[in-house]
Write a protein that holds these residues in place. Structure first.
Motif, PDB file in Angstrom:
ATOM      1  N   PRO A 420       0.808  -1.241   0.000  1.00 14.22           N
ATOM      2  CA  PRO A 420       0.000   0.000   0.000  1.00 14.22           C
ATOM      3  C   PRO A 420       0.831   1.275   0.000  1.00 14.22           C
ATOM      4  O   PRO A 420       0.321   2.334  -0.395  1.00 14.22           O
ATOM      5  N   GLN A 421       2.097   1.207   0.401  1.00 23.64           N
ATOM      6  CA  GLN A 421       2.927   2.412   0.402  1.00 23.64           C
ATOM      7  C   GLN A 421       3.165   2.950  -1.014  1.00 23.64           C
ATOM      8  O   GLN A 421       3.427   4.142  -1.187  1.00 23.64           O
ATOM      9  N   LEU A 423       0.963   3.407  -3.181  1.00 24.13           N
ATOM     10  CA  LEU A 423      -0.151   4.283  -3.557  1.00 24.13           C
ATOM     11  C   LEU A 423       0.163   5.749  -3.280  1.00 24.13           C
ATOM     12  O   LEU A 423      -0.513   6.638  -3.819  1.00 24.13           O
ATOM     13  N   GLU A 424       1.178   5.998  -2.472  1.00 18.31           N
ATOM     14  CA  GLU A 424       1.555   7.376  -2.165  1.00 18.31           C
ATOM     15  C   GLU A 424       2.289   8.043  -3.325  1.00 18.31           C
ATOM     16  O   GLU A 424       2.492   9.261  -3.304  1.00 18.31           O
ATOM     17  N   SER A 426       2.971   9.673  -6.970  1.00 13.59           N
ATOM     18  CA  SER A 426       2.165  10.561  -7.818  1.00 13.59           C
ATOM     19  C   SER A 426       2.018  10.017  -9.238  1.00 13.59           C
ATOM     20  O   SER A 426       1.289  10.609 -10.043  1.00 13.59           O
ATOM     21  N   ARG A 431       0.550   3.601  -9.193  1.00 15.22           N
ATOM     22  CA  ARG A 431      -0.681   3.349  -8.433  1.00 15.22           C
ATOM     23  C   ARG A 431      -1.452   2.166  -9.018  1.00 15.22           C
ATOM     24  O   ARG A 431      -1.984   1.329  -8.276  1.00 15.22           O
ATOM     25  N   SER A 454      -4.908   3.869   7.092  1.00 15.17           N
ATOM     26  CA  SER A 454      -4.273   4.702   6.065  1.00 15.17           C
ATOM     27  C   SER A 454      -4.583   4.174   4.664  1.00 15.17           C
ATOM     28  O   SER A 454      -4.730   4.962   3.717  1.00 15.17           O
ATOM     29  N   LEU A 455      -4.713   2.847   4.529  1.00 10.09           N
ATOM     30  CA  LEU A 455      -5.052   2.281   3.226  1.00 10.09           C
ATOM     31  C   LEU A 455      -6.459   2.690   2.807  1.00 10.09           C
ATOM     32  O   LEU A 455      -6.688   3.083   1.652  1.00 10.09           O
ATOM     33  N   SER A 458      -6.425   6.301   1.793  1.00 11.31           N
ATOM     34  CA  SER A 458      -5.776   6.480   0.493  1.00 11.31           C
ATOM     35  C   SER A 458      -6.712   6.080  -0.645  1.00 11.31           C
ATOM     36  O   SER A 458      -6.802   6.777  -1.663  1.00 11.31           O
ATOM     37  N   SER A 461      -9.418   8.865  -1.066  1.00  6.35           N
ATOM     38  CA  SER A 461      -8.917  10.094  -1.696  1.00  6.35           C
ATOM     39  C   SER A 461      -8.560   9.857  -3.163  1.00  6.35           C
ATOM     40  O   SER A 461      -8.800  10.724  -4.021  1.00  6.35           O
ATOM     41  N   LEU A 462      -7.991   8.695  -3.468  1.00 10.32           N
ATOM     42  CA  LEU A 462      -7.644   8.399  -4.850  1.00 10.32           C
ATOM     43  C   LEU A 462      -8.894   8.294  -5.721  1.00 10.32           C
ATOM     44  O   LEU A 462      -8.911   8.755  -6.866  1.00 10.32           O
ATOM     45  N   GLU A 465     -10.101  11.741  -6.491  1.00 13.86           N
ATOM     46  CA  GLU A 465      -9.180  12.412  -7.422  1.00 13.86           C
ATOM     47  C   GLU A 465      -9.429  11.946  -8.848  1.00 13.86           C
ATOM     48  O   GLU A 465      -9.520  12.775  -9.776  1.00 13.86           O
TER      49      GLU A 465
END
Length: 498
Positions: A420-421, A423-424, A426, A431, A454-455, A458, A461-462, A465
Motif C-alpha cells: 500500500p505504500q 499508492l503514495e 504521484s 498506483r 491509512s489504506l 488512500s 482520496s484516490l 481524485e
C-alpha cells in the motif's frame, strides 16, 4: 482423273478435251517446280462446260522448296503468279473464264483459321521485302553499336577490381563474414582475455545482449560457457559491468526454458540475490551533518562533494538493481522450481529491504509487478487457464506450483502493509500496479487491509481524485478509459474490504 461428260455436241466435246489437255500440262509443270503432286478434283456439278473452274488439292509439298516464292493463301481465292508455289493442303483451281490459276486455304486449314490467325497473318504479310532488308540492316548496325558498348564497358571494368580480388583483400584485413556462433565465440575469447579493458568488455556485453534475444543463440552461449563469464561480471566491483552483465543474463533467460534450467543449475539465482543485497547496502543513506553553525568555504566544498558522490553512487545502485530485477523476473517466470528456491533462499526478504530503501518508486514498482505476475501465474494454473488436453505437463505443473507458498510468505514477511505504500506515489502507473497487486494478495491480506486505516483513506482520496479527472475529461470532450479502469480497481478492492 474423270473427264466431264459431253452434252452439247461435237464442238463442245473438242473444246473440253483441249481444256483437259491444257490443264494436265500445267499440272505437270507445277509438279516439276514444287516437287509435289497435284490431284484433280472431280467437278460433280459439271460446271466446266459453262466456262467456270475446276479445283485441285495440294496433298503434299516437299520441304525442300529452294528459293521459290511461296504464296500464303487465305480463305478467299487469290490469283497465282507464274513460278509461285503453294503450301501443303491448299486448294488450287483453274479459272476457265480468265485462264488463271487461283489458290485458297484447304478445308482443314479453314477449319482452324481463327480471327487470331488472321491478325497474325496480316501482321506478317504487312512486311514487304524492302522493309525486311532495312530491318536486317538495322540489326547489323545495332550489333555493331552493342559491340562498341561492350568494348567500352570492358575498358571501364578494367579500371576496377573484381569481387574475388576484393574478397582476398577483405580476408587480409580480417573482414570475413561470420555466423552468430563464430561471433559469440570470438567475443567470449576477447572477454576472457586478460588484456581486455573495462570499456572493451562493456562493448562485448552490449553485442552479446543483442545476439541472445534469439533463443538458439542464448542456448549456444550457455553451451560455450558464456553463462559463467556473465555471472563473473555480476560479481565485479564495477557498477557498469554488473549492470551490463545482468542485462545480458535477463535477455538470455526471457522465454527460454533451457537457459533458465542452466542458470539455476549454475547458481545464477544466488548470485542475483547477492548482487541485490550488496547494492541495497550501498544505497543506505549516511547521516549528513546538520549543524547550523556557519561553515567555512573549504568545509562547504567538502560537504557538497560528498553529497554529489553519494548521489552518484545511489544512481549507480538503482541502475544495477533495475537490471538485476529484470534478470530475476526472467528467471522466475513460468518456472515454479526456481520460484520455490527463490522463497527458500530469502528472496522476499531481500526484496522487502530493497522496497523500504527505495524512495523514487522505480524499484518498488518493478518488485510489485514481479510479485503480481507470480501470483496470477499460479492462479491461472489452478483455475484451468491451460487446457490439460493440449498441455500434457499440466498435472506436473500443478504439482510443482503447489509447493510454491508465495502468498503465505507474503503475509508472513509483511508485504500486506508494504505494497500500500506505493499508492503514495504521484505516478498513475505506479498506483495502478499497486492496486492490481493488492487485489491479487486480497485472499491472504484482507484482515490486514481492514485494519489499515491509512489504506482506506488512500483509497477514498484516490477515488475522488480520479473521478474529478474523469469529469474534467468529459467536459473537455475527451474520452480516456484509463482513469476509469483505475477507479474500477479501487471499487473492486473496497468491495473486498467490506
Amino acid at each position: 482423273m474423270k473427264l466431264i461428260p459431253f452434252h452439247t455436241g461435237g464442238v463442245s466435246f473438242i473444246l473440253a478435251v483441249l481444256l483437259v489437255l491444257h490443264y494436265c500440262h500445267i499440272a505437270s509443270i507445277l509438279g516439276h517446280k514444287s516437287g509435289g503432286d497435284l490431284i484433280v478434283v472431280e467437278n460433280t456439278e459439271h460446271e466446266a462446260v459453262n466456262g467456270e473452274q475446276e479445283e485441285v488439292a495440294v496433298d503434299d509439298v516437299e520441304d525442300d522448296e529452294g528459293d521459290l516464292d511461296v504464296v500464303q493463301p487465305s480463305e478467299q481465292w487469290q490469283t497465282l503468279k507464274p513460278g509461285q508455289a503453294v503450301p501443303q493442303g491448299s486448294h488450287v483451281r483453274l479459272n476457265l473464264q480468265t485462264g488463271e490459276r487461283e489458290v485458297r486455304l484447304g478445308e482443314e486449314q479453314l477449319k482452324y483459321w481463327t480471327e487470331e490467325h488472321r491478325e497474325e497473318e496480316e501482321l506478317r504479310s504487312s512486311f514487304n521485302p524492302d522493309e525486311l532488308k532495312r530491318a536486317m540492316k538495322k540489326i547489323k548496325e545495332d550489333w555493331k553499336l552493342a559491340s562498341k558498348d561492350t568494348e567500352q564497358k570492358d575498358s571501364v571494368a578494367s579500371k576496377f577490381r573484381t569481387m574475388e580480388e576484393l574478397k582476398k583483400d577483405m580476408a587480409q584485413l580480417d573482414l570475413l563474414l561470420e555466423t552468430d556462433v563464430q561471433i559469440m565465440k570470438r567475443l567470449l575469447e576477447q572477454f576472457n582475455s586478460s588484456n581486455s579493458t573495462t570499456e572493451q568488455r562493456l562493448s562485448i556485453l552490449t553485442e552479446l545482449e543483442y545476439l541472445v534475444h534469439q533463443v538458439d543463440n542464448a542456448q549456444t552461449l550457455c553451451s560455450m560457457g558464456g553463462l559463467q563469464f556473465i555471472l563473473e561480471g555480476l560479481n565485479s566491483s564495477d557498477f557498469r559491468l554488473q549492470e551490463s552483465s545482468a542485462f545480458v543474463l535477463g535477455s538470455a533467460l526471457a522465454s527460454n526454458p533451457a537457459v533458465q534450467v542452466e542458470a539455476v543449475e549454475n547458481g545464477a539465482l544466488q548470485t542475483l540475490l547477492t548482487t541485490l543485497a550488496t547494492a541495497q547496502q550501498l544505497r543506505v543513506k549516511k547521516k549528513v551533518c546538520e549543524d547550523d553553525s556557519p561553515l567555512n568555504q573549504e568545509a562547504l566544498k567538502t560537504t557538497m562533494t560528498w553529497k554529489n558522490e553519494n548521489l552518484h553512487t545511489q544512481l549507480k545502485c538503482v541502475c544495477v538493481c533495475v537490471q538485476v530485477l529484470f534478470a530475476v523476473a526472467s528467471l522466475l517466470r513460468h518456472f515454479p522450481y526456481a520460484q520455490r528456491h527463490f522463497l527458500t533462499h530469502g528472496g522476499l526478504q531481500v526484496l522487502s529491504e530493497l522496497f523500504r530503501t527505495d524512495d523514487s518508486g522505480v524499484l518498488r514498482t518493478r518488485i510489485v509487478t514481479m510479485l503480481y505476475d507470480m501470483i496470477t501465474e499460479k492462479e491461472l494454473i489452478f483455475q484451468g487457464g491451460l487446457d490439460p488436453v493440449l498441455d500434457a505437463s499440466h498435472d506436473e505443473r500443478r504439482r510443482q506450483y503447489s509447493k510454491v507458498s508465495l502468498q503465505e510468505e507474503l503475509l508472513e514477511k509483511g508485504w500486506c502493509t508494504l505494497v500500500p505504500q506505493l499508492l503514495e506515489s504521484s505516478e498513475n502507473d505506479y498506483r495502478e500496479k499497486a492496486l492490481q497487486a493488492l487485489l491479487a494478495m486480497a485472499p491472504v491480506c484482507l484482515d490486514q487491509y481492514r485494519s489499515d486505516g491509512s489504506l482506506q483513506a488512500s483509497l477514498h482520496s484516490l477515488k475522488q481524485e480520479y473521478q474529478e479527472m474523469i469529469q474534467s475529461e468529459i467536459i473537455l470532450g475527451e474520452e480516456n478509459s484509463y482513469f476509469e479502469e483505475i477507479v474500477e480497481l479501487i471499487d473492486a478492492l473496497q468491495v473486498k474490504m467490506k
